[in-house]
Design an enzyme around this catalytic site. Structure first.
Site, PDB file in Angstrom:
ATOM      1  N   LYS A   1       0.839  -1.200   0.000  1.00 28.73           N
ATOM      2  CA  LYS A   1       0.000   0.000   0.000  1.00 28.73           C
ATOM      3  C   LYS A   1       0.876   1.253   0.000  1.00 28.73           C
ATOM      4  O   LYS A   1       1.931   1.280   0.669  1.00 28.73           O
ATOM      5  CB  LYS A   1      -0.880  -0.020   1.246  1.00 28.73           C
ATOM      6  CG  LYS A   1      -1.971   1.061   1.305  1.00 28.73           C
ATOM      7  CD  LYS A   1      -2.846   0.845   2.550  1.00 28.73           C
ATOM      8  CE  LYS A   1      -3.960   1.885   2.620  1.00 28.73           C
ATOM      9  NZ  LYS A   1      -4.774   1.721   3.841  1.00 28.73           N
TER      10      LYS A   1
ATOM     11  N   SER B   1      -9.636   1.695   3.028  1.00 22.63           N
ATOM     12  CA  SER B   1      -8.794   2.465   2.143  1.00 22.63           C
ATOM     13  C   SER B   1      -7.735   1.621   1.415  1.00 22.63           C
ATOM     14  O   SER B   1      -7.063   2.147   0.539  1.00 22.63           O
ATOM     15  CB  SER B   1      -8.094   3.583   2.914  1.00 22.63           C
ATOM     16  OG  SER B   1      -7.300   3.053   3.940  1.00 22.63           O
TER      17      SER B   1
ATOM     18  N   SER C   1      -9.746  -0.692   7.254  1.00 20.86           N
ATOM     19  CA  SER C   1      -9.225  -0.518   5.904  1.00 20.86           C
ATOM     20  C   SER C   1      -8.535  -1.719   5.298  1.00 20.86           C
ATOM     21  O   SER C   1      -8.168  -1.665   4.122  1.00 20.86           O
ATOM     22  CB  SER C   1      -8.273   0.677   5.864  1.00 20.86           C
ATOM     23  OG  SER C   1      -9.000   1.854   6.111  1.00 20.86           O
TER      24      SER C   1
END
Lengths: 529, 156
Positions: A108, A183, A207
């Site tokens: 990420k 996210s 997330s």
């Protein structure tokens, strides 16, 4: 190009089930249980069946093929083949293979990777290349893992759909008109689409777990303090953790083991021993008839009330029945403070983020908007660099922390956090694990929740309490509901006691390996090789 | 049931003006009925942010968010359109936060974070970072040993 794409034998793409839509986990045909990609890769490399370079080439091909549609990656590493060759050379010399040798990993974009862009999907860090690796990245590299690229996310982790990225919208491999969740949407979608074997995300309010549910993959959130946050761009320091995605429980667990452990650079990092998780991943052939006999499972009553889609409720109840069939003892538990978690979480998260994001001032790194006066430089750099949702949360946090408001909002939310921790502790004294849906629904359509912040926040109801309590939790696919070309996955959330990831992995692995139903491979992949 | 009240807020002094003269529309709903407005006029300043303000202020005595002032505190420039859009959204969310006021937290200790072992501070001893060149490479305006920034003007 399609005809020359040769997936290595370590990657077996199962044909996607074209049977009718199902709302439960039972289906018309039995498929074999999903295999760990990390273990399969290792076997293939040790036997000489394939090389890391071949594996790497195949994944890069798949990324090239699917990225125009999916947009999971903000950056694909230029060093993948070079990294692969290095490991092949070590294998040729007969050197010992690290546990992640040859494993292709997505990361990420809020996790610092030296020399590779790390933007947190924000314009304010558009060209930023960190001078250091996050501790988790260093560990991955030391163990032979290959970082294939940086995945898309909601800017600074603020969002639940990945639509708040400053750069691109990632789509759900199960239905290209829907969001992958957020996210960590890019990391979840990349694993679902087999663009990488496993990936790292971050989980502040769900997330990792919610996108795992939306994309039909396993998402594992460790206990707060289990994994070092050094090099993770902070959103809410008391809630953030780095989590793992995999297509199987075993893969997520092995990645977690690789990145866990005390780190002197993170003062909230725990000195608790990291148990050997691998012993939990027995082959299904070795299971007893009731492999989870006596395991006490509490189903959280408040998560099955109004506001949860009927398809999700059915899938969760079917999953509970499956656990019972495996020998678990199911009871209903109540967490009276449950509904307070959502406002408490958003007060705490926006307050802490308003402090954490004050470092992005255009002076030491990131995009700078020059001005004649210093405050103007700060204001313009931040005004132009931050997206709308980020600005909103910073302002909300600024308000909640203002003198005269601090007690009423932030301190009060911290007191509610204590109540939530107490409720979980009591429930976990009576039960080995707790279960709930991962989210009230399956993946939304792109744009559906964008304009209404409260509607967006409502989707986090199942996950935020776990962050407030700092507990470990795992989401794994348990069924499909209507929607998309061939159904949309929903995930079951399992919550454990602090530092008891081993139990979650044991229960999760056995659940997954004995689940009869569609394999969780998105329709997109049926069209590739 | 929602009720509306229109209130005038008058700036206390031109130099320390936290709220400009304007009509502020206040909406109170049953979910945040404990939030009532506490208005000061003329000689007393209405302070939204910063400064010393009694921490014994009752939780019912605070102003709704003034986005322009908050943006100034947070050092974020917003266009008028952004202020308008932000204002509606932020007020809805802050309103929603109000439900926390209903919770009985009497004698409940606040938790800074999840329970965990303490005392994990490392020695405060500087260590040389090998790759200082790459840190310098990220600095937008750098002039040998200094980060260059524009002057600071004191607000008068």
């Amino acid at each position: 190009m399609l005809s020359t794409l040769q997936p290595p034998r370590s990657l077996s793409l199962r044909r996607f089930q074209t049977s009718k839509l199902i709302v439960s986990s039972a289906s018309s045909s039995v498929t074999s249980p999903p295999q760990s990609q990390i273990l399969t890769t290792r076997r293939s490399l040790l036997s000489g069946e394939t090389t890391v370079s071949e594996i790497a080439k195949s994944y890069l091909s798949r990324i090239r093929l699917t990225e125009p549609q999916l947009k999971c990656f903000l950056h694909v590493s230029e060093n993948v083949l070079k990294d692969a060759q290095e490991i092949d050379q070590r294998i040729a010399k007969g050197e010992e293979l690290g546990p992640l040798a040859g494993v292709i990993i997505g990361v990420k974009d809020n996790i610092c990777t030296q020399g590779m862009p790390s933007t947190a999907a924000s314009r304010i860090l558009e060209h930023y290349r960190p001078p250091f690796d996050a501790t988790v990245i260093k560990k991955i590299k030391d163990l032979g893992g290959i970082v294939v690229g940086k995945t898309n996310m909601d800017e600074f982790g603020m969002g639940s759909t990945t639509e708040a990225s400053a750069f691109q919208v990632t789509v759900n491999p199960w239905d290209l008109t829907r969001v992958p969740g957020g996210s960590s949407g890019g990391s979840a979608a990349a694993v679902a689409a087999r663009q990488c074997m496993v990936s790292l995300g971050s989980d502040t309010g769900g997330s990792v777990r919610q996108p795992a549910s939306f994309c039909g993959v396993v998402g594992l959130k460790p206990t707060y303090g289990r994994v070092s946050r050094f090099g993770l761009m902070a959103y809410a320091s008391s809630l953030d953790v780095i989590g793992c995605f995999g297509s199987t429980v075993a893969d997520a667990g092995m990645l977690l083991h690789a990145v866990s452990g005390y780190d002197r650079f993170d003062s909230t990092s725990s000195k608790q021993d990291v148990p050997e998780f691998q012993s939990q991943f027995l082959s299904v052939d070795h299971f007893e008839s009731k492999p989870l006999k006596g395991v006490k499972v509490g189903i959280i009553r408040e998560t099955l009330e109004d506001g949860v889609d009927s398809g999700v409720r059915s899938a969760t109840q079917e999953a509970a029945s499956h656990l019972e069939a495996l020998g678990c003892i199911l009871t209903e538990v109540s967490l009276p403070s449950f509904s307070l978690g959502l406002p408490a979480y958003y007060v705490i998260a926006s307050s802490e983020s308003s402090s954490n994001l004050s470092r992005y001032d255009g002076v030491r790194y990131g995009n700078q908007v020059m001005a004649e006066e210093l405050n103007k430089l700060y204001e313009c750099s931040r005004g132009e660099g931050f997206g709308g949702e980020v600005k909103m949360r910073i302002l909300m946090g600024t308000y909640a922390l203002s003198a005269g408001y601090y007690d009423a909002y932030y301190k009060r939310a911290q007191q509610v956090r204590t109540l939530i921790q107490k409720d979980f502790k009591a429930a976990l004294e009576q039960n080995d694990i707790l279960i709930s849906p991962a989210a009230p629904s399956a993946a939304y359509k792109i744009g559906e929740k964008k304009d209404d912040p409260l509607a967006m926040y409502a989707g986090d109801i199942m996950t935020v309490n776990v962050n407030l309590a700092g507990l470990p939790a795992m989401v794994l696919p348990c069924g499909l509901v209507e929607g998309g070309p061939l159904g949309l996955p929903v995930g079951l959330q399992m919550i454990g006691a602090a530092f008891d990831e081993a139990k979650l992995l044991k229960v999760g692995h056995i659940f997954e390996q004995t689940l009869k139903g569609s394999s969780f491979v998105p329709p997109l992949l049926a069209n590739i090789a | 049931m929602a009720s509306r009240a229109l209130l005038a807020v008058i700036s206390a002094s031109p130099n320390r003006c936290f709220i400009s003269s304007s009509w502020i529309k206040i909406q109170s709903s049953s979910s945040s009925s404990s939030l009532s407005l506490h208005l000061q006029r003329h000689s007393r300043k209405i302070q939204l942010i910063g400064r010393s303000y009694s921490s014994e202020t009752k939780s019912s005595e605070f102003q709704p968010p003034d986005v322009s002032s908050l943006a100034e505190t947070a050092r974020i420039s917003l266009t008028p359109a952004e202020v308008e859009e932000c204002e509606t959204k932020i007020r809805r969310v802050i309103d929603w936060f109000g439900q926390l006021q209903q919770v009985d937290v009497n004698s409940v200790e606040p938790s800074i974070r999840a329970e965990m072992e303490g005392g994990n501070l490392r020695e405060d001893a500087p260590e040389t970072f090998e790759n200082s060149e790459s840190i310098r490479a990220s600095i937008p305006s750098f002039e040998e040993a200094y980060l260059k920034v524009p002057k600071i003007l004191n607000k008068e």
